[in-house]
Design a protein around this motif. Structure first.
Motif, PDB file in Angstrom:
ATOM      1  N   UNK A  82      20.972 -16.027  66.373  1.00  0.00           N
ATOM      2  CA  UNK A  82      20.489 -17.406  66.430  1.00  0.00           C
ATOM      3  C   UNK A  82      20.740 -18.005  67.815  1.00  0.00           C
ATOM      4  N   UNK A  83      21.923 -17.770  68.371  1.00  0.00           N
ATOM      5  CA  UNK A  83      22.250 -18.267  69.710  1.00  0.00           C
ATOM      6  C   UNK A  83      21.302 -17.662  70.750  1.00  0.00           C
ATOM      7  N   UNK A  84      20.970 -16.400  70.580  1.00  0.00           N
ATOM      8  CA  UNK A  84      20.040 -15.735  71.494  1.00  0.00           C
ATOM      9  C   UNK A  84      18.658 -16.375  71.410  1.00  0.00           C
ATOM     10  N   UNK A  85      18.181 -16.631  70.203  1.00  0.00           N
ATOM     11  CA  UNK A  85      16.873 -17.281  70.032  1.00  0.00           C
ATOM     12  C   UNK A  85      16.865 -18.657  70.697  1.00  0.00           C
ATOM     13  N   UNK A  86      17.920 -19.425  70.485  1.00  0.00           N
ATOM     14  CA  UNK A  86      17.991 -20.780  71.052  1.00  0.00           C
ATOM     15  C   UNK A  86      18.034 -20.727  72.573  1.00  0.00           C
ATOM     16  N   UNK A  87      18.875 -19.849  73.119  1.00  0.00           N
ATOM     17  CA  UNK A  87      18.986 -19.791  74.583  1.00  0.00           C
ATOM     18  C   UNK A  87      17.705 -19.268  75.220  1.00  0.00           C
ATOM     19  N   UNK A  88      17.042 -18.316  74.573  1.00  0.00           N
ATOM     20  CA  UNK A  88      15.768 -17.833  75.110  1.00  0.00           C
ATOM     21  C   UNK A  88      14.700 -18.930  75.046  1.00  0.00           C
ATOM     22  N   UNK A  89      14.661 -19.670  73.961  1.00  0.00           N
ATOM     23  CA  UNK A  89      13.693 -20.770  73.851  1.00  0.00           C
ATOM     24  C   UNK A  89      13.959 -21.812  74.934  1.00  0.00           C
ATOM     25  N   UNK A  90      15.227 -22.152  75.144  1.00  0.00           N
ATOM     26  CA  UNK A  90      15.580 -23.115  76.184  1.00  0.00           C
ATOM     27  C   UNK A  90      15.189 -22.588  77.565  1.00  0.00           C
ATOM     28  N   UNK A  91      15.423 -21.303  77.794  1.00  0.00           N
ATOM     29  CA  UNK A  91      15.049 -20.724  79.084  1.00  0.00           C
ATOM     30  C   UNK A  91      13.538 -20.788  79.295  1.00  0.00           C
ATOM     31  N   UNK A  92      12.775 -20.481  78.265  1.00  0.00           N
ATOM     32  CA  UNK A  92      11.316 -20.567  78.384  1.00  0.00           C
ATOM     33  C   UNK A  92      10.882 -21.998  78.699  1.00  0.00           C
ATOM     34  N   UNK A  93      11.447 -22.965  78.003  1.00  0.00           N
ATOM     35  CA  UNK A  93      11.111 -24.372  78.267  1.00  0.00           C
ATOM     36  C   UNK A  93      11.419 -24.713  79.725  1.00  0.00           C
ATOM     37  N   UNK A  94      12.588 -24.306  80.197  1.00  0.00           N
ATOM     38  CA  UNK A  94      12.998 -24.631  81.564  1.00  0.00           C
ATOM     39  C   UNK A  94      12.180 -23.882  82.611  1.00  0.00           C
ATOM     40  N   UNK A  95      11.738 -22.671  82.286  1.00  0.00           N
ATOM     41  CA  UNK A  95      10.917 -21.905  83.223  1.00  0.00           C
ATOM     42  C   UNK A  95       9.583 -22.621  83.467  1.00  0.00           C
ATOM     43  N   UNK A  96       9.163 -23.430  82.515  1.00  0.00           N
ATOM     44  CA  UNK A  96       7.978 -24.272  82.717  1.00  0.00           C
ATOM     45  C   UNK A  96       8.362 -25.631  83.293  1.00  0.00           C
ATOM     46  N   UNK A  97       9.445 -26.205  82.790  1.00  0.00           N
ATOM     47  CA  UNK A  97       9.824 -27.568  83.176  1.00  0.00           C
ATOM     48  C   UNK A  97      10.255 -27.676  84.638  1.00  0.00           C
ATOM     49  N   UNK A  98      10.951 -26.671  85.147  1.00  0.00           N
ATOM     50  CA  UNK A  98      11.427 -26.735  86.533  1.00  0.00           C
ATOM     51  C   UNK A  98      10.250 -26.792  87.506  1.00  0.00           C
TER      52      UNK A  98
END
Length: 174
Positions: A82-98
């Protein structure tokens, strides 16, 4: 053990290298005093890296939508999955947001983005000094959070490689 596809592996490592390069270039360019030709060149390169990362992120999402990730090791506890899914989702969001926050920061500063010095990107907002100040802070904050998630990702990989020895890293190696 199932592995990621060669396309997913290539996109992962290429994006990692480009994101690290953009981050280091960003740190370097903001420390150059004044407005010098070198600083302007670094700003251009930084923007080019951001646009490239954004484009590759789009490709990566499309690829991921049609190609499932290999399953986690069966020995991995549910909370780690679950932690892996959350951190990967956050990374994907940030890879677009940055890159998006950087793009809009440039536009608010009145500086259009010219990809690779030849392709003008659309000017979607007019110059706005107040918005510029907000977007500068947003861009910085997104980068700090991305850096934190990136380090957690690396720590998790190292834990799986050297403590759990569950071959998780091999899924993403060429």
């Amino acid at each position: 053990m199932r592995r990621y596809t060669l396309t997913a592996i290539t996109l992962h490592w290429l994006m990692a290298i480009l994101i690290i390069a953009a981050f280091l270039l960003g740190l370097t360019m903001v420390d150059i005093p004044g407005l010098t030709p070198t600083k302007l060149r670094y700003f251009s390169w930084h923007k080019w890296l951001g646009v490239t990362v954004f484009g590759l992120a789009c490709l990566r999402i499309l690829w991921r939508m049609t190609h499932a990730a290999p399953p986690y090791a069966e020995s991995m506890p549910g909370w780690q999955k679950k932690a892996s899914h959350i951190s990967h989702a956050l990374m994907y969001v940030l890879i677009f947001a940055v890159p998006l926050s950087g793009y809009f920061y440039s536009l608010a500063a009145g500086v259009p983005v010219m990809y690779l010095g030849v392709l003008p990107l659309p000017v979607l907002i007019p110059p706005d000094q107040e918005l510029k100040l907000v977007l500068k802070q947003v861009h910085y904050a997104f980068n700090v959070v991305l850096l934190g998630v990136f380090f957690l990702h690396i720590l998790a990989v190292l834990k799986h490689q050297f403590i759990d020895r569950d071959r998780t890293l091999q899924r993403m190696l060429p």
